[in-house]
Design an enzyme around this catalytic site. Sequence first.
Site, PDB file in Angstrom:
ATOM      1  N   ASP A 316     -87.613  14.116 -43.406  1.00 37.33           N
ATOM      2  CA  ASP A 316     -88.980  14.088 -43.919  1.00 37.33           C
ATOM      3  C   ASP A 316     -89.060  14.574 -45.362  1.00 37.33           C
ATOM      4  O   ASP A 316     -88.177  15.270 -45.858  1.00 37.33           O
ATOM      5  CB  ASP A 316     -89.874  14.972 -43.037  1.00 37.33           C
ATOM      6  CG  ASP A 316     -89.330  16.397 -42.927  1.00 37.33           C
ATOM      7  OD1 ASP A 316     -88.084  16.549 -42.864  1.00 37.33           O
ATOM      8  OD2 ASP A 316     -90.119  17.339 -42.932  1.00 37.33           O
ATOM      9  N   GLU A 317     -90.130  14.178 -46.006  1.00 37.71           N
ATOM     10  CA  GLU A 317     -90.576  14.744 -47.275  1.00 37.71           C
ATOM     11  C   GLU A 317     -89.484  14.830 -48.357  1.00 37.71           C
ATOM     12  O   GLU A 317     -89.216  15.908 -48.891  1.00 37.71           O
ATOM     13  CB  GLU A 317     -91.155  16.154 -47.032  1.00 37.71           C
ATOM     14  CG  GLU A 317     -92.378  16.147 -46.136  1.00 37.71           C
ATOM     15  CD  GLU A 317     -93.017  17.524 -45.993  1.00 37.71           C
ATOM     16  OE1 GLU A 317     -94.249  17.590 -45.979  1.00 37.71           O
ATOM     17  OE2 GLU A 317     -92.271  18.531 -45.899  1.00 37.71           O
ATOM     18  N   VAL A 318     -88.889  13.717 -48.700  1.00 34.96           N
ATOM     19  CA  VAL A 318     -87.985  13.675 -49.852  1.00 34.96           C
ATOM     20  C   VAL A 318     -88.824  13.237 -51.053  1.00 34.96           C
ATOM     21  O   VAL A 318     -89.396  12.156 -51.032  1.00 34.96           O
ATOM     22  CB  VAL A 318     -86.848  12.656 -49.621  1.00 34.96           C
ATOM     23  CG1 VAL A 318     -85.897  12.650 -50.806  1.00 34.96           C
ATOM     24  CG2 VAL A 318     -86.119  12.970 -48.331  1.00 34.96           C
TER      25      VAL A 318
END
Lengths: 687, 687
Positions: A316-318
């Site tokens: 998640d959330e790169v």
Amino acid sequence: VQTIFVILMLGSVLVSSSAAEPRQLNLMPMPASVQLQTGQLVIDPSLTVGISGHTDVQLQRALERFLNNLRRQTGMTPLDMKVTSAAQAKLVVHCEHENKAVQELGEDESYSLEVSTAGAKLDAVTALGIMRGLETFLQLVQTTSDGFAVPAIAIHDKPRFPWRGLMIDVSRHFIPLDVLKRNLDGMAAVKLNVFHWHLSDNQGFRVESKKFPRLTEMGSDGLFYTQDEVRELIAYAHDRGIRVVPEFDMPGHSTAWFVGYPELASGPGPYEIERKWGVFDPAMDPTHERTYKFLDSFIGEMAQLFPDQYFHIGGDEVNGKQWDANPKIQAFMRAHGLKTNQDLQAYFNTRVQTIVSKHGKTMVGWDEILRPDLPKDIVVQSWRGQDSLAAATRQGYRGILSYGYYLDLNWPASRHYGVDPMSDGAANLTPEEKQRILGGEACMWSEYVAPENIDSRIWPRMAAIAERLWSPQNVTDVTSMYERLQNVSRWLDWLGLTHNSSYGPMLRRIAGSNDISALRTFADVVEPVKDYTREEIAAVEATSLSPLNRVIDAVRPESETARHFSDLVNALEANQGSSAQQEIRTLLTRWRDNQSNLQPLETQSFLLQEISPLSQDLSTVATIGLQALDYIDRGERAPEAWATEQFALLEQAQKPKAQLLLMIVPSVQKLVEASSGVKAPQLPPQK
Amino acid sequence: VQTIFVILMLGSVLVSSSAAEPRQLNLMPMPASVQLQTGQLVIDPSLTVGISGHTDVQLQRALERFLNNLRRQTGMTPLDMKVTSAAQAKLVVHCEHENKAVQELGEDESYSLEVSTAGAKLDAVTALGIMRGLETFLQLVQTTSDGFAVPAIAIHDKPRFPWRGLMIDVSRHFIPLDVLKRNLDGMAAVKLNVFHWHLSDNQGFRVESKKFPRLTEMGSDGLFYTQDEVRELIAYAHDRGIRVVPEFDMPGHSTAWFVGYPELASGPGPYEIERKWGVFDPAMDPTHERTYKFLDSFIGEMAQLFPDQYFHIGGDEVNGKQWDANPKIQAFMRAHGLKTNQDLQAYFNTRVQTIVSKHGKTMVGWDEILRPDLPKDIVVQSWRGQDSLAAATRQGYRGILSYGYYLDLNWPASRHYGVDPMSDGAANLTPEEKQRILGGEACMWSEYVAPENIDSRIWPRMAAIAERLWSPQNVTDVTSMYERLQNVSRWLDWLGLTHNSSYGPMLRRIAGSNDISALRTFADVVEPVKDYTREEIAAVEATSLSPLNRVIDAVRPESETARHFSDLVNALEANQGSSAQQEIRTLLTRWRDNQSNLQPLETQSFLLQEISPLSQDLSTVATIGLQALDYIDRGERAPEAWATEQFALLEQAQKPKAQLLLMIVPSVQKLVEASSGVKAPQLPPQK
């Protein structure tokens, strides 16, 4: 035995005890089918338990644990209540066959429990079902006029979803093994079956790797689990019918890896363990073969350590900033026709999936991993919602829901309870697609939890989510849920959970005094701000070095007192009440006078100073409520001008102060409306 | 730094915080010398600690433990407050040399602690002294308006007695290792240094013996400590500067040995583990050589397992019936010129002493072992009193006092506090004889304690006894003791002791309800009967199978509320008060009305039924108090006839019911006296 009435998936289950005092069954999650009968089985020191049918060590340990819990619950000694042969036993446990050596997704958890005045019988296909049934039995034990007893009853039960989990983030704040164990006890009590262990993030890498020792040597501040401890926890969970799914978040949320192994990152080092909260730039380099070589070796080691079939790679959330800034990565993307960072991450995921699969595991990841080129056996964990989950299942993927189950957002239990994995976008799926929705997981992200208060963030609200995932879809009565939740919450004390017991000591520390009555009166009616407001309105940015000893850290995510007050005001509105009115007046009077009791303490504690304005608000709001009540009492209509003035004051009091919300404001607004007949402007939501 | 005033062994130590709010120091035991100065040292996340001088692993662990406790106490994270070099440290710990590998009686425990606004310095000869000083530092931490802080202070401290102990009986009820550990934490916090482990008695043999495995296989119900667990506990205690003295009671109190080894007994077997309480007939056969062969082998094994120099052989309460009934024993006595059973036991003790000595240990035993033919190095533990203790020292023996320190008798802290090892018969000893009084030990006999309530029987009263044994003899102010005791009690919560936290859950179980306000109001003003009255007036004989879940098991040995009420009535008598009068009225009104709130609960719980008469008494007594108060308020003298009638009612209410005592009766009697001018007949003592 005569069946007096049948209750199937009812919100409120009442049982008439022999003393003719109706009592509510504390069952949570509510079983699929409950038939209450007349009479009860007395639980005293002579109780015996025996196993018929299949038996094994896991089952015997489950029985010993059951007896120990029953003894604790009833105050009996280790010499009371023995295991005997099935022929002699009052409670006979019959199990058809053993569990799988490694617990599998979808293993049979059903059970039947029949209790009569003469004895009880618990049947299940597997030891898993027996464990679930034993927890139901414990919840049924009541203090009655004739002793401890379980009502005569017939229960046939099975879970709605096969994946019912709790994720705990042990990276942002390290959570010691004993705290995890007591939470596993709580999970077992409400029939959860997956512990998702979020083991690495920017703020710390928490598992010993023999192959890559610098992961913890440099990336953990010395706060990590040895492999022996991991095995110990897995065995502890296995004994309770709980799978342990490890998560190693990649390619983002991975700064802690890079402190010891900077060559994995997409930007130049050196790296330090992150002390702040949020989304950060460092990400693994998906274009370099040494990354995959490392991951192959690391995942191979962890695949051995964690026996579960499922292996979570985060994903998640790169934010992509390191990738954007690295010319080699940009060149690689061009060379391979990867147009966006999402494409690059998909490439990474495909490579990682191959590694995970090679080591015999099935990959799990957050929403972002979903790309149609991944094989269909992966599982998507959705933090984005049912629509995202539905989209995955339509593409043939299996999924679990976490959207709506984030415990760190400080929502009320009712809001979590209202989130159904099969609702919204998922409601219109085909039966086959619906089959792919495996269940859900509550998430305890740990920016603001320490061993001292994590239980109070998880419990009791977790039990409401557990009911959502276990009980039939139409078990939705919020009033019943709250009644049972309060009982289950106090009952969980026996398991050693500290969500209730830590409140007093934390308040005493804040007050710097043993006399916390005024502080408690205040703390009982406030809640922490919701969602991500704590970050957004922080005067000083919080980090992993910030003490978690403020009022916001001690108060409960949901105020029982404010909810009770709201019920009283609703009863008053519905004309149900002079007793409600009396209690409303008592409460408002106490709140009005509280500030004068709290103020003297403020001079002796720095931790009390920040709540002074909100404590003043409590006094003001209570005064408004009392004035409204006086109008109502006198049968006099409050002037419109007065009401308008109060609405303005209430709107001010509705705003967070010291990152706390005063939860009685909406109810007092109702009182002003009722007294004046003036419709109040809609208050901004409290968050 | 200007010394503003010097307090040396004063009852009440006040410190003026910067907010001009006087605060009491929570110190307990009170140090030998305290000089309070101006200003304070702020304790925040940047605090650092360093070691100068000697360092070793034990010291480093003590420092880590100190920091963990300090973090818990202040709510800081594991990343806060670091160990650094001494040059950089705010708190510098200086130790001259290491402790003995096996802690010795009389090792130096003195320390000096100097705290200024700039930093703190803790000096001691040994790591033991450092540990004691670190505990003092923790107790000094206060919540202030400027943050957590320790006042500027100079403390020079050392113990009055070298032997300051707590005995826990783990035979009558087995006490698990984790419960012992948290109690060791409590012991360390109040500077106790001997854990006396009463490991065998008629009701159970609790230590694994490799040489005689049937001792636990047949004599423990499976409830015992493995040798690894024993070593674990000893190491835990050693880390905290606490010696572990094992006791194996012989030749009496030994039925549990005989279940597996009946040949040791003086009467024919077979034997069963005893389930009842009291003194029983079975005793070892002192006339048979196989007894000494067994003991030589067993004591040899245990002498290896327990490193402490001292080895306790019990020796108490042999009723001699088995000896009287055994012709062979009678013949032996005649042949050896042993006229009485006491002579026979003396013969046994001499033989056992030789064995204990052969294995390198010094023998300890209860009063009864004392006979002039034993060597002078043995230690006598006196349950009989200071006269008995003095007699021993006059004969050249060393002794410790336990008379007056029996926690199971449910005495108030003040009564224990008033017992001084050097008083009564010991007061007139020569200085040399006085030297032989080594200190004292509190005793927690476990007929009526389980893991759930043992902490509440030990704490906080243990801290008052700890002060008696550590602090100078003239530290005797009871008012100050109680003020500090209450603070220390709440502060011990941070160590995980459950004396406070278990109260609510136990009351909820009894009530069968979450709403325990009425039950708590009742429970707060009653105490268990004293001394051995619980046995004497039991309707049904209690055994080790009896659940410990009654009101008597939940209520505290000493009612804080009743003591506070007594203080209020005394203040009223001394004309100090309209505020006292108001609070008296509030309390009495609540008590008067409590029965009507409690009664409805009684129909739903069998555990509440027995308290109904006493709950009625509470209402009656409170009504009497209110009537007296009304007379006083009106300035009217209550009629003598009325007063006489009330005295009769109060005498009835003074009697135990449900093995509970209503502790407000004497204070209400005072109110009746004050209102009427009639002197009340002396009430029988409450016991």
